[in-house]
Design an enzyme around this catalytic site. Structure first.
Site, PDB file in Angstrom:
ATOM      1  CE1 TYR A   9      -3.579  -2.588   0.638  1.00 41.18           C
ATOM      2  CE2 TYR A   9      -2.558  -3.043   2.757  1.00 41.18           C
ATOM      3  CZ  TYR A   9      -3.480  -3.358   1.781  1.00 41.18           C
ATOM      4  OH  TYR A   9      -4.305  -4.429   1.958  1.00 41.18           O
ATOM      5  CG  ASP A  39      -4.913   2.416   6.439  1.00 43.59           C
ATOM      6  OD1 ASP A  39      -6.012   2.378   5.869  1.00 43.59           O
ATOM      7  OD2 ASP A  39      -4.178   1.420   6.574  1.00 43.59           O
ATOM      8  CD1 TRP A  44     -10.886  -6.664   5.077  1.00 44.24           C
ATOM      9  CD2 TRP A  44     -11.507  -6.304   7.195  1.00 44.24           C
ATOM     10  NE1 TRP A  44     -10.248  -5.526   5.522  1.00 44.24           N
ATOM     11  CE2 TRP A  44     -10.615  -5.280   6.811  1.00 44.24           C
ATOM     12  CE3 TRP A  44     -12.022  -6.288   8.498  1.00 44.24           C
ATOM     13  CZ2 TRP A  44     -10.228  -4.238   7.666  1.00 44.24           C
ATOM     14  CZ3 TRP A  44     -11.639  -5.261   9.342  1.00 44.24           C
ATOM     15  CH2 TRP A  44     -10.763  -4.263   8.926  1.00 44.24           C
ATOM     16  CD  GLN A  88     -10.271   3.321   3.655  1.00 49.64           C
ATOM     17  OE1 GLN A  88      -9.496   4.173   4.044  1.00 49.64           O
ATOM     18  NE2 GLN A  88      -9.902   2.069   3.448  1.00 49.64           N
ATOM     19  CD  GLU A 129      -3.025  -5.615   5.486  1.00 46.04           C
ATOM     20  OE1 GLU A 129      -2.172  -6.349   4.940  1.00 46.04           O
ATOM     21  OE2 GLU A 129      -3.940  -5.061   4.855  1.00 46.04           O
ATOM     22  CG  ASP A 183     -11.033  -4.215   1.279  1.00 47.79           C
ATOM     23  OD1 ASP A 183     -11.394  -3.368   2.109  1.00 47.79           O
ATOM     24  OD2 ASP A 183      -9.967  -4.103   0.638  1.00 47.79           O
ATOM     25  N   GLY A 228     -14.057  -0.328   4.223  1.00 47.68           N
ATOM     26  CA  GLY A 228     -12.745  -0.657   4.790  1.00 47.68           C
ATOM     27  C   GLY A 228     -12.621  -2.133   5.137  1.00 47.68           C
TER      28      GLY A 228
HETATM   29  C1  GLC Z   1      -7.205  -2.755   2.762  1.00 51.00           C
HETATM   30  C2  GLC Z   1      -8.147  -2.730   3.949  1.00 51.00           C
HETATM   31  C3  GLC Z   1      -8.543  -1.301   4.230  1.00 51.00           C
HETATM   32  C4  GLC Z   1      -7.286  -0.480   4.450  1.00 51.00           C
HETATM   33  C5  GLC Z   1      -6.298  -0.618   3.300  1.00 51.00           C
HETATM   34  C6  GLC Z   1      -4.933  -0.008   3.599  1.00 51.00           C
HETATM   35  O1  GLC Z   1      -7.821  -2.345   1.584  1.00 51.00           O
HETATM   36  O2  GLC Z   1      -9.269  -3.519   3.719  1.00 51.00           O
HETATM   37  O3  GLC Z   1      -9.377  -1.237   5.352  1.00 51.00           O
HETATM   38  O4  GLC Z   1      -7.619   0.848   4.636  1.00 51.00           O
HETATM   39  O5  GLC Z   1      -6.079  -1.962   3.018  1.00 51.00           O
HETATM   40  O6  GLC Z   1      -4.415  -0.514   4.787  1.00 51.00           O
END
Ligand code: GLC
Length: 419
Positions: free
Chosen positions: A26, A33, A346, A98, A390, A160, A158
């Site tokens: 990411y 976040d 999730w 989000q 994570e 997913d 959030g």
């Molecule tokens: C994933 C999670 C999301 C989070 C993102 C960055 O997409 O599902 O909740 O914000 O990663 O960590």
């Protein structure tokens, strides 16, 4: 617990004005976040915490939306990038939001700040943007004024690939064009969503783009319209906090409107209560029926103060049973669900920022012992995994997804260290 290591993670993920959730997987700024991460920064570098918020709100759209991703700079380690989302002006971004935890984070940052005049100046500047953001939710995510905001993409929750979204997502066609998932370059497929889910996520992104991100056009065309009770609860809590900030800073013009929304949501959320499930349920707008699944979103109404005392009691006893159902807790999907998978994103793993919100809610309703147990369970994950991952396998505690993860390190700093 090694808090130096937690601080080093934030420093390592710091790109100057914003913090990436983790490198590689990411590589940009994510909305919720960043809010949790700012709370971590506040424990050791206050000025940096406010910068985090300013960077996020620098990407606010003219209509008030704060995107779920800001693509501040280029990176080829993530898919889908800005070209797929199709937004054309401002900082390149995704086209959905989000869970809006920012007003709550900023309230806590202000309370915990020692440099109070700098903090107050930062809040004063951010407040108009926060107000616009909340008004956007009520205007563009609650088109029928029901009091319950909805979303047109699972990523807006959030959470997913929560099993709660399975049935509504199954209605969404799969894109037929080829693409390369980049997440699988970083994380084992067994811990990530499936290809079929990705095809449908992309379809919903395309649909949003075709309708120029205009919810009044997207909603009637979308096969996916869901009320995420987690987002409803987070918004409710944040609006409550926002109203207090508006009063404290003498920016009261929007307070009557925000208060009316609080009341409307408070009443409307009652229809999501399930006596049988002993919690609030997500809702499918298309079939107009509850999504019967025990996911941790269903406990977030405690954080939003949406439950009455009787409901909170039911939810507390459900939480106890949920805690007992796996070695590491709270599993994001109840281990008794047929869709529970302890390491898949999730669908079962433990997420510490969600645990913090649920514990905070339980504490507010007087369930302090239970809140402390969730805190202990959360610590236990980091200790078992030997790091700030994570998310965590709910049966073994093994770290999953990205390593050196910002929100997990931040939660450790503001919840475990600062208390
Ligand atoms: C994933 C999670 C999301 C989070 C993102 C960055 O997409 O599902 O909740 O914000 O990663 O960590």
């Amino acid at each position: 617990m090694d808090f130096d290591a937690a601080r080093a993670i934030l420093r390592g993920n710091d790109l100057g004005t914003y913090t990436v959730p983790t490198k590689g997987l990411y590589p940009f700024q994510w909305n919720w976040d960043s809010a949790f991460t700012a709370l971590g920064w506040l424990t050791f570098e206050e000025g940096r915490a406010w910068k985090e918020a300013q960077a996020m709100f620098s990407g606010q759209w003219d209509n008030g939306m704060v995107p779920h991703i800001l693509f501040h700079g280029p990176s080829d380690s993530y898919f889908p990038g800005p070209g797929i989302w199709g937004a054309e002006s401002g900082i390149p971004s995704s086209t959905i939001s989000q869970p809006p935890v920012w007003a709550t984070a900023i309230t806590l940052m202000l309370q915990r700040s020692s440099a109070s005049s700098a903090a107050r100046a930062a809040v004063r500047d951010l407040l108009p943007q926060l107000i616009d953001y909340h008004l956007w939710w009520y205007r563009d995510r609650d088109l029928d004024n029901t009091g319950l905001v909805e979303s047109y993409h699972p990523w807006e929750s959030g959470m997913d690939n929560s099993p709660a979204w399975d049935a509504p997502l199954a209605r969404v066609p799969r894109v037929e064009w080829g693409y390369q998932r980049r997440d699988l370059n970083h994380v084992d497929q067994a811990q990530r969503p499936s290809d079929a889910e990705y095809d449908r996520y992309l379809h919903l992104i395309e649909l949003n783009r075709q309708h120029r991100f205009e919810p009044r056009r997207v909603a009637p065309a979308s096969p996916y319209r869901v009320i995420d009770i987690g987002t409803v609860a987070i918004l409710q809590r944040a609006t409550h906090d926002l109203i207090n900030l508006c009063r404290e800073f003498g920016q009261e013009e929007s307070v009557p409107e925000l208060e009316a929304e609080l009341v409307r949501t408070g009443k409307a959320a009652r229809r999501c209560w399930s006596g049988e499930y002993r919690c609030f349920l997500n809702w499918d707008k298309i079939s107009d029926a509850p999504l019967r699944e025990h996911t941790t979103a269903a406990l977030l109404p405690l954080f939003g103060h949406l439950a009455d005392a009787g409901q909170a009691g039911e939810m507390a006893s459900l939480t106890e049973q949920w805690l007992a159902a796996s070695e590491f807790s709270l599993a994001s999907t109840h281990p008794r669900s047929p869709f529970y998978e302890p390491q898949r994103y999730w669908r079962g793993p433990v997420w510490l920022h969600v645990n913090w919100m649920i514990a905070d809610g339980l504490r507010a309703y007087g369930y302090t012992e239970l809140a402390d147990r969730i805190k202990q369970e959360s610590r236990k994950c980091i200790m078992a995994a030997g790091g700030y991952y994570e998310y965590f396998n709910s049966e073994t505690g093994k770290g999953c997804g990205g390593a050196n993860f910002s929100w997990t390190a931040a939660v450790a700093l503001f919840w475990f260290q600062a208390g």
